[in-house]
Design an enzyme around this catalytic site. Structure first.
Site, short mmCIF file in Angstrom:
data_model
loop_
_atom_site.label_atom_id
_atom_site.label_comp_id
_atom_site.label_asym_id
_atom_site.label_seq_id
_atom_site.Cartn_x
_atom_site.Cartn_y
_atom_site.Cartn_z
N SER A 22 0.85 -1.20 0.00
CA SER A 22 0.00 0.00 0.00
C SER A 22 0.89 1.25 0.00
O SER A 22 1.96 1.25 0.61
CB SER A 22 -0.87 -0.04 1.27
OG SER A 22 -2.04 0.71 1.10
N CYS A 25 3.60 7.31 2.62
CA CYS A 25 4.53 8.44 2.58
C CYS A 25 5.72 8.20 3.49
O CYS A 25 5.54 7.80 4.65
CB CYS A 25 3.83 9.71 3.07
SG CYS A 25 2.93 10.51 1.77
N GLN A 100 1.61 6.26 -6.78
CA GLN A 100 0.38 6.97 -6.46
C GLN A 100 0.60 8.47 -6.65
O GLN A 100 1.53 9.04 -6.06
CB GLN A 100 -0.04 6.72 -5.01
CG GLN A 100 -1.38 7.35 -4.67
CD GLN A 100 -1.73 7.24 -3.20
OE1 GLN A 100 -0.99 7.71 -2.34
NE2 GLN A 100 -2.87 6.64 -2.89
N TYR A 184 -8.19 14.19 0.42
CA TYR A 184 -7.43 14.91 -0.61
C TYR A 184 -8.41 15.57 -1.60
O TYR A 184 -9.62 15.37 -1.53
CB TYR A 184 -6.48 13.95 -1.34
CG TYR A 184 -5.22 13.65 -0.57
CD1 TYR A 184 -5.23 13.52 0.82
CD2 TYR A 184 -4.00 13.51 -1.21
CE1 TYR A 184 -4.07 13.25 1.53
CE2 TYR A 184 -2.83 13.25 -0.51
CZ TYR A 184 -2.88 13.11 0.86
OH TYR A 184 -1.73 12.85 1.56
N ARG A 232 -7.80 5.43 -5.71
CA ARG A 232 -8.11 5.18 -4.30
C ARG A 232 -9.28 6.07 -3.90
O ARG A 232 -9.22 7.29 -4.04
CB ARG A 232 -6.88 5.46 -3.43
CG ARG A 232 -7.15 5.26 -1.96
CD ARG A 232 -5.88 5.11 -1.13
NE ARG A 232 -5.43 3.74 -1.13
CZ ARG A 232 -4.63 3.20 -0.21
NH1 ARG A 232 -4.15 3.94 0.77
NH2 ARG A 232 -4.26 1.94 -0.27
N LEU A 302 -5.95 -3.05 7.77
CA LEU A 302 -5.76 -4.18 8.69
C LEU A 302 -5.90 -5.55 8.02
O LEU A 302 -6.63 -6.42 8.50
CB LEU A 302 -6.66 -4.05 9.91
CG LEU A 302 -6.05 -3.08 10.95
CD1 LEU A 302 -6.99 -2.89 12.12
CD2 LEU A 302 -4.70 -3.59 11.45
N ARG A 324 0.90 -1.27 7.09
CA ARG A 324 1.77 -1.30 8.26
C ARG A 324 2.44 -2.64 8.51
O ARG A 324 3.58 -2.68 8.97
CB ARG A 324 0.97 -0.83 9.49
CG ARG A 324 0.66 0.65 9.42
CD ARG A 324 -0.46 1.05 10.32
NE ARG A 324 -1.73 0.46 9.89
CZ ARG A 324 -2.88 0.56 10.57
NH1 ARG A 324 -2.92 1.23 11.69
NH2 ARG A 324 -3.98 0.02 10.09
C1 LIG Z 1 3.24 5.81 7.46
C2 LIG Z 1 2.01 5.78 6.60
C3 LIG Z 1 1.95 6.56 5.46
C4 LIG Z 1 0.83 6.51 4.62
N1 LIG Z 1 0.83 7.22 3.45
C5 LIG Z 1 -0.17 7.04 2.56
C6 LIG Z 1 -0.07 7.56 1.24
O1 LIG Z 1 0.96 8.12 0.82
N2 LIG Z 1 -1.15 7.39 0.42
C7 LIG Z 1 -2.27 6.70 0.81
O2 LIG Z 1 -3.21 6.57 0.03
N3 LIG Z 1 -2.35 6.15 2.03
C8 LIG Z 1 -1.32 6.26 2.89
N4 LIG Z 1 -1.35 5.60 4.08
C9 LIG Z 1 -2.46 4.63 4.33
C10 LIG Z 1 -2.02 3.21 3.91
O3 LIG Z 1 -1.75 3.12 2.51
C11 LIG Z 1 -3.11 2.18 4.24
O4 LIG Z 1 -4.26 2.46 3.48
C12 LIG Z 1 -3.48 2.18 5.72
O5 LIG Z 1 -2.31 2.18 6.53
C13 LIG Z 1 -4.34 0.98 6.09
O6 LIG Z 1 -3.71 -0.23 5.74
P1 LIG Z 1 -2.89 -1.12 6.84
O7 LIG Z 1 -3.86 -1.41 7.96
O8 LIG Z 1 -2.46 -2.35 6.10
O9 LIG Z 1 -1.74 -0.30 7.32
C14 LIG Z 1 -0.27 5.68 4.95
C15 LIG Z 1 -0.21 4.92 6.13
C16 LIG Z 1 0.91 4.94 6.93
C17 LIG Z 1 0.95 4.06 8.16
#
Ligand SMILES: Cc1cc2nc3c(=O)[nH]c(=O)nc-3n(C[C@H](O)[C@H](O)[C@H](O)COP(=O)(O)O)c2cc1C
Length: 353
Positions: A22, A25, A100, A184, A232, A302, A324
């Site tokens: 995913s 940033c 992205q 956004y 997205r 998650l 994560r």
């Molecule tokens: C450190 C960090 C940076 C993130 N940056 C972005 C991003 O650049 N673009 C985006 O669409 N989502 C961003 N997210 C959201 C993740 O892509 C993801 O949708 C979200 O963490 C839920 O998934 P997970 O539970 O597997 O972490 C970010 C999340 C984290 C933890």
């Protein structure tokens, strides 16, 4: 039978499996918005870790569309050269490079998270902060008051999107995602809570959809016909009087009609008050409703245990994005697959097993 490890075809691209990194940033671009050694090391390790596709973090389409001054950009030739190196590294260790693109709207111009103990605070103008653009002059929580986008600003943003899509192709990315969620610009246009315009870009859902569809068309104009475009989107605002699931299924179908090849679902995040879902697979659970839009659906949120993959694909969604869990462990996907390490892990590591 389709499993999380079955290839998926999007336009002319075959992605080797349905477990993707995913976008996340890193706030680690150089002063000119180009990738650094951090990006090569971070994405290189994860690309070698068994994900079918690496979606590089949100990358600004213009200086004022970045969230922070350390975001990546794709609006200069120097940035294209840095991204080319990054895309090459991802491909050379076995994954598909995707990026992205982001137009952050009113969520622009804040400090990097580790400078403010995780809270978002605006960058003061004397430190290089800028005024964000948004559909309406309504700020996001403590961030700067945005200027209402004029028609001329809108034309400029569409040109920025088209140029960045062209640059992503020049850099060698094989798939492109537009960040249209998490509050956004695109999400701001869609939501009645952020878009109070009375012109053709506001009003009912059809009016609020008008500019977002032009954003998709602008990307398509700069992005080759044979390469896939992902979007997205929030599955819902999870706020009173905000976008509902029904609204968003309509939006997803319209995006498909405008040239989007996959909808990547998240939820909430338009304002800090939006409900935060916390159970495993929470966004993937919206998947079956969104399949009615007639476009393949993916989701993050998650997916963190190997058994979540089998619950998600193919029953709920066509692919998952893992965030994560793969920040914590670049080899999460290889472990989750559970195959014979001598067949699935990089040969350089076979002596570890
Ligand atoms: C450190 C960090 C940076 C993130 N940056 C972005 C991003 O650049 N673009 C985006 O669409 N989502 C961003 N997210 C959201 C993740 O892509 C993801 O949708 C979200 O963490 C839920 O998934 P997970 O539970 O597997 O972490 C970010 C999340 C984290 C933890």
């Amino acid at each position: 039978m389709t499993t999380p490890w079955t290839p998926i075809r999007l336009r002319d691209l075959s992605v080797p499996n349905r477990v993707w990194l995913s976008p996340m940033c890193q706030y680690s671009a150089d002063r000119d918005g180009a990738p650094t050694d951090w990006h090569l090391a971070h994405y290189g390790a994860r690309a070698a870790g068994g994900v079918g596709m690496v979606v590089v973090e949100c990358t600004g389409v213009a200086p004022d569309m970045r969230t922070t001054s350390r975001d990546l950009g794709l609006y200069t030739d120097e940035q294209v050269a840095g991204h080319r190196r990054l895309a090459d590294v991802i491909r050379s260790v076995g994954s598909i490079p995707a990026v992205q693109l982001g137009a952050a709207g009113r969520k622009s111009s804040h400090g990097v998270p580790w400078d403010n103990a995780g809270t978002r605070s605006p960058i003061p103008p004397e430190d290089g902060g800028w005024q964000p653009l948004a559909p309406s002059p309504i700020p996001f929580a403590g961030l700067a008051l945005p200027a209402e986008m004029s028609t001329k600003d809108g034309t400029r943003v569409l040109e920025d999107l088209e140029r960045s899509a062209r640059n992503a192709h020049r850099a060698g990315y094989e798939a492109l995602e537009l960040h249209g969620a998490n509050g956004y610009l695109l999400h701001e246009f869609l939501s009645p809570l952020a878009n109070h315009r009375t012109d053709a870009w506001g009003g009912d859902l059809a009016g609020r959809l008008r500019f977002p569809l032009r954003m998709i068309e602008a990307l398509r104009a700069g992005w080759p016909e044979d390469k896939p475009l992902l979007v997205r989107l929030p599955a819902a605002d999870l706020l009173e009087d905000g976008l509902t699931e029904d609204d968003m299924v309509t939006v997803a179908a319209a995006m498909g009609g405008a040239g989007a090849d996959l909808i990547d679902l998240v939820s909430g995040a338009l304002t800090p008050k939006a409900l935060r879902l916390t159970e495993p697979l929470h966004n993937a659970r919206f998947g079956p409703r969104f399949r009615a839009a007639g476009v393949p659906v993916a989701a993050s949120g998650l997916v963190s245990e190997p058994h979540h993959l089998d619950e998600a694909v193919p029953g709920l969604v066509d692919a998952v994005l893992v965030g994560r869990a793969i920040l914590r462990d670049p080899y999460w996907a290889l472990r989750a697959r559970g195959a014979d390490p001598r067949e699935s892990w990089p040969k350089q590591y076979h002596r570890a097993f």
